[in-house]
Structure formats: C-alpha cells, structure tokens
Design an enzyme around this catalytic site. Structure first.
Site, short mmCIF file in Angstrom:
data_model
loop_
_atom_site.label_atom_id
_atom_site.label_comp_id
_atom_site.label_asym_id
_atom_site.label_seq_id
_atom_site.Cartn_x
_atom_site.Cartn_y
_atom_site.Cartn_z
N GLY A 174 1.30 9.23 7.24
CA GLY A 174 2.38 9.80 6.43
C GLY A 174 2.01 9.95 4.96
O GLY A 174 2.63 10.75 4.25
N LEU A 198 3.65 5.74 7.20
CA LEU A 198 4.85 5.09 7.77
C LEU A 198 4.73 3.56 7.68
O LEU A 198 3.66 3.01 7.99
CB LEU A 198 4.98 5.49 9.24
CG LEU A 198 6.12 4.84 10.03
CD1 LEU A 198 7.47 5.38 9.58
CD2 LEU A 198 5.93 5.10 11.54
N GLU A 204 -2.81 8.24 13.65
CA GLU A 204 -1.69 8.09 14.60
C GLU A 204 -2.19 8.00 16.04
O GLU A 204 -1.76 7.13 16.81
CB GLU A 204 -0.71 9.26 14.46
CG GLU A 204 0.18 9.17 13.22
CD GLU A 204 -0.46 9.76 11.97
OE1 GLU A 204 -1.68 10.03 11.97
OE2 GLU A 204 0.27 9.94 10.97
N GLU A 256 0.69 13.27 4.86
CA GLU A 256 1.80 14.23 5.00
C GLU A 256 2.50 14.42 3.66
O GLU A 256 2.86 15.54 3.29
CB GLU A 256 2.78 13.71 6.07
CG GLU A 256 2.12 13.62 7.43
CD GLU A 256 3.07 13.20 8.54
OE1 GLU A 256 3.59 12.07 8.49
OE2 GLU A 256 3.31 14.01 9.45
N GLY A 283 4.87 12.61 12.08
CA GLY A 283 6.30 12.95 12.10
C GLY A 283 6.81 13.38 10.74
O GLY A 283 7.99 13.66 10.58
N ARG A 326 0.83 -1.21 0.00
CA ARG A 326 0.00 0.00 0.00
C ARG A 326 0.86 1.26 0.00
O ARG A 326 0.52 2.28 0.59
CB ARG A 326 -1.00 0.01 1.17
CG ARG A 326 -1.91 -1.22 1.28
CD ARG A 326 -2.44 -1.68 -0.06
NE ARG A 326 -3.39 -2.78 0.03
CZ ARG A 326 -3.29 -3.90 -0.70
NH1 ARG A 326 -2.30 -4.10 -1.56
NH2 ARG A 326 -4.23 -4.82 -0.61
N LEU A 363 4.66 0.55 9.20
CA LEU A 363 4.50 0.18 10.62
C LEU A 363 5.23 -1.11 10.93
O LEU A 363 5.69 -1.33 12.05
CB LEU A 363 3.01 0.06 10.95
CG LEU A 363 2.21 1.37 10.79
CD1 LEU A 363 0.71 1.11 10.91
CD2 LEU A 363 2.65 2.42 11.80
N ALA A 409 -0.16 4.45 2.45
CA ALA A 409 -0.60 4.07 3.80
C ALA A 409 0.30 4.63 4.89
O ALA A 409 0.19 4.23 6.05
CB ALA A 409 -0.64 2.55 3.91
C1 1HE Z 1 1.44 -1.94 5.54
C2 1HE Z 1 0.93 -0.67 5.87
C3 1HE Z 1 1.75 0.18 6.66
C4 1HE Z 1 -0.54 -1.71 4.72
N1 1HE Z 1 2.95 -0.30 7.04
N2 1HE Z 1 2.63 -2.37 5.96
N3 1HE Z 1 -1.10 4.41 8.56
C5 1HE Z 1 -1.98 3.51 8.91
O1 1HE Z 1 -2.37 3.38 10.04
C6 1HE Z 1 -2.48 2.63 7.78
C7 1HE Z 1 -2.38 1.17 8.11
N4 1HE Z 1 -2.90 0.38 6.98
C8 1HE Z 1 -4.22 0.21 6.78
O2 1HE Z 1 -5.06 0.74 7.48
C9 1HE Z 1 -4.62 -0.65 5.62
O3 1HE Z 1 -3.53 -1.52 5.30
C10 1HE Z 1 -5.01 0.16 4.36
C11 1HE Z 1 -6.36 0.82 4.60
C12 1HE Z 1 -3.95 1.20 3.98
C13 1HE Z 1 -5.11 -0.81 3.15
O4 1HE Z 1 -6.05 -1.82 3.44
P1 1HE Z 1 -6.16 -3.05 2.43
O5 1HE Z 1 -7.24 -3.95 2.94
O6 1HE Z 1 -6.26 -2.56 1.02
O7 1HE Z 1 -4.75 -3.81 2.48
P2 1HE Z 1 -4.11 -4.64 3.68
O8 1HE Z 1 -4.43 -6.08 3.50
O9 1HE Z 1 -4.41 -4.04 5.00
O10 1HE Z 1 -2.56 -4.38 3.41
C14 1HE Z 1 -1.89 -5.04 2.34
C15 1HE Z 1 -0.45 -5.28 2.82
O11 1HE Z 1 0.16 -4.01 3.02
C16 1HE Z 1 -0.44 -5.98 4.17
O12 1HE Z 1 0.70 -6.82 4.18
P3 1HE Z 1 0.54 -8.41 3.98
O13 1HE Z 1 1.92 -8.94 4.18
O14 1HE Z 1 -0.46 -8.88 5.00
O15 1HE Z 1 0.04 -8.58 2.57
C17 1HE Z 1 -0.25 -4.87 5.14
O16 1HE Z 1 0.40 -5.27 6.32
C18 1HE Z 1 0.63 -3.92 4.35
N5 1HE Z 1 0.50 -2.55 4.83
N6 1HE Z 1 -0.29 -0.56 5.35
C19 1HE Z 1 3.37 -1.53 6.68
N7 1HE Z 1 1.39 1.42 7.00
C20 1HE Z 1 6.72 9.83 10.02
S1 1HE Z 1 5.46 9.40 11.07
C21 1HE Z 1 4.13 8.98 10.03
C22 1HE Z 1 3.03 8.41 10.87
C23 1HE Z 1 2.23 7.39 10.10
O17 1HE Z 1 2.21 7.36 8.91
S2 1HE Z 1 1.37 6.26 11.03
C24 1HE Z 1 0.79 5.09 9.83
C25 1HE Z 1 -0.60 5.42 9.48
#
Ligand code: 1HE
Length: 259
Positions: free
Chosen positions: A109, A62, A132, A112, A140, A24, A64, A60
C-alpha cells in the site's frame, strides 16, 4: 496524542509527512483518516504538495497487525479498499500537484500511495515491492490501476508473483521514480521541485492533474474531444495574456536542451 500526518507550509507548498515512523508509516484506519483530514486542512493558498514519510521508510503499506487483529469480513475489507481509493483519489485528482519524497521501503500500500502522486523523487535507499502475493493477500489501494499503468500490467503481475524487490534505479527505469536524489536529499529535492511547479499557472496544473489520467480512460475520440475542451478552458484562462505576453516581448525563458 501525536498527529499521524503532519502539515507544514513552505510558502505555497504544503508538506504532508506520514508520522508513524515507529510502525514504518503502516496505514491503519486512523492513518488513512489522518491523510484524508490533512488533505481537507490544506490552506487555500496551497499550490503544490510534498508527501513524505518520517523514520527509516516511506511507507510499509497496509497495517498488517490491525488487519490480522480485526479479522475483517470480505464486505468489511471491500469497504476498506474503497476508502483507500477515495482518499488516494483526492490526492491524484485534487487538482494540486503532489510530489512524493520517497526513501526506504515503498511497498504494498505504500507503493499504491506513492503511485497516486504526480512526481516521485527517490532517495537512493528507496526500494519498491508488491509483497502481497507472497503474503497470501492482494493489492487493494489502487495498484491494479495506478501501478499497472506506470509499469505495465505484465510487469506488475511478475512483481506480485515473484515478490521481486526493485531498487531505486530499477524503479527509475520503470517510471516508479522520476528522479533519484543525492543520498538523504529526497525531501529537499522534492520541495525544490514543488516550489518550481507551484509557479506554473494554477489552471494549467489543475488541468494536468485532473484530466490526463481521466483522458487515458477514454476512447481516442472522447479523449481528443475532452482535451480540446480542457485546452479551451486553460488557453483562455486568466494567466494566459500575462504569461504569453512575455513570449511576445521576448522576455519568456526559452525551452533549451537539458544540462
Ligand atoms: C508494521 C508494518 C505493517 C512494519 N503493518 N506493522 N507490506 C509489507 O509486507 C511490509 C511489511 N513490513 C516489512 O517488511 C518491514 O517491517 C519493513 C521492511 C517495512 C521495515 O523493516 P524494519 O526492519 O525497518 O522494521 P521492523 O522492525 O520490521 O518494523 C518496525 C515496527 O513496525 C514493527 O513493530 P514492533 O512492534 O515489532 O516494533 C513492525 O511490526 C511494524 N511494522 N511494517 C503493521 N505493514 C489496501 S491493501 C494493501 C496491501 C498491503 O499493503 S500488504 C502490506 C505490504
């Protein structure tokens, strides 16, 4: 090895595509370095940039998984944030207009990153969130400045506390998006807007992208002074004679009501 950020030229418009759709387009250290490297690779003829994401979502935020795995110290993460700031500043202040083509999740992010672009076109599938707070973390990548300035600090506090998810229409109302495209057409629309913007005088675009946000950091008197300096450079620039000549000889397109 697959490239994390694709660079493709469409005339004078550079299309940068985050190419980690299977994750993502989450931003890990490699992805941030790839965005940085793609900016460094932009050919000299680039007059506008479109920033898009492959797969079902724009970005998506940072990574995580990486963050969890690395168990970074406070100092480590301070450095990560400063690196995000440096790279996103290169987009916002590089002097080349950046048009975001948004779809699906533009969260954390990802928002951002989108906020560092100058014009944002949203597919109707787009949604915005700052999850967050609900995850025990904090923005961040510049949101406290860039997103807060777009939607107001009070609205950002509310978004972070509640984890509220805004759809494309709500994002448009708040200025997170400037236009909603027809379904599936955000990239096409962004490329068309970029091609139009690329026709502006290069120096005007440079001034708009580099000075306006800085002027908003200044006191009113400093801002007015800087504006006059910037205008003195732009209004006496190389393209003014030819472009304004078309006004004098009445061939310049008039500024007409929309529609
Ligand atoms: C990820 C990430 C990620 C997906 N880091 N791996 N961001 C968030 O809180 C967003 C977190 N992600 C989600 O809420 C959902 O994944 C989504 C809504 C973005 C997408 O959902 P979906 O159903 O299309 O896909 P999925 O099955 O959740 O994700 C597909 C793969 O991408 C899956 O990995 P897999 O090995 O199980 O296939 C997920 O783990 C991976 N994936 N999002 C790592 N964010 C400088 S500070 C900045 C602060 C922030 O950005 S906080 C993060 C906010």
């Amino acid at each position: 090895m697959t490239e994390l950020v694709l660079l493709e030229m469409h005339g004078a418009v550079a299309l940068l595509t985050l190419n980690r759709g299977e994750r993502r387009n989450a931003i890990d250290e490699a992805m941030l370095a790839a965005i940085d490297a793609a900016i460094s690779r932009l050919p000299a003829q680039t007059r506008a940039i479109v920033l898009a994401g492959k797969g079902p979502h724009f970005c998506a935020g940072l990574d995580l998984r990486e963050h969890h795995g690395l168990a970074r110290s406070a100092v480590d993460f301070m450095r990560v944030c400063q690196e995000w700031h440096r790279v996103f500043d290169r987009l916002q202040y590089g002097g080349i207009p950046v048009i975001g083509a948004l779809h699906g999740a533009v969260v954390g992010g990802g928002l951002e990153l989108a906020a560092a672009t100058h014009v944002r076109v949203a597919d109707p599938s787009t949604y915005f969130a700052l999850p967050e707070g609900t995850k025990g973390i904090y923005t961040g990548g510049g949101a406290t400045v860039r997103v807060a300035r777009i939607i107001t600090t009070a609205r950002m506090v509310e978004m972070m506390l509640t984890g509220r998810i805004l759809d494309a229409q709500a994002g448009l109302t708040l200025g997170l998006a400037h236009e909603i495209s027809a379904p599936g057409k955000a990239l096409e629309t962004a490329l068309a807007i970029a091609a139009r913007i690329a026709q502006n005088a290069q120096l005007s675009n440079y001034a708009i992208c580099t000075s306006l946000a800085r002027i908003s950091d200044m006191s009113a008197t400093d801002g007015m002074f800087t504006e006059s300096l910037m205008a003195a450079v732009v209004q006496t620039g190389p393209e003014v004679q030819s472009r304004l000549g078309t006004f004098v000889d009445k061939t310049l397109a008039k500024v007409k009501p929309p529609g």
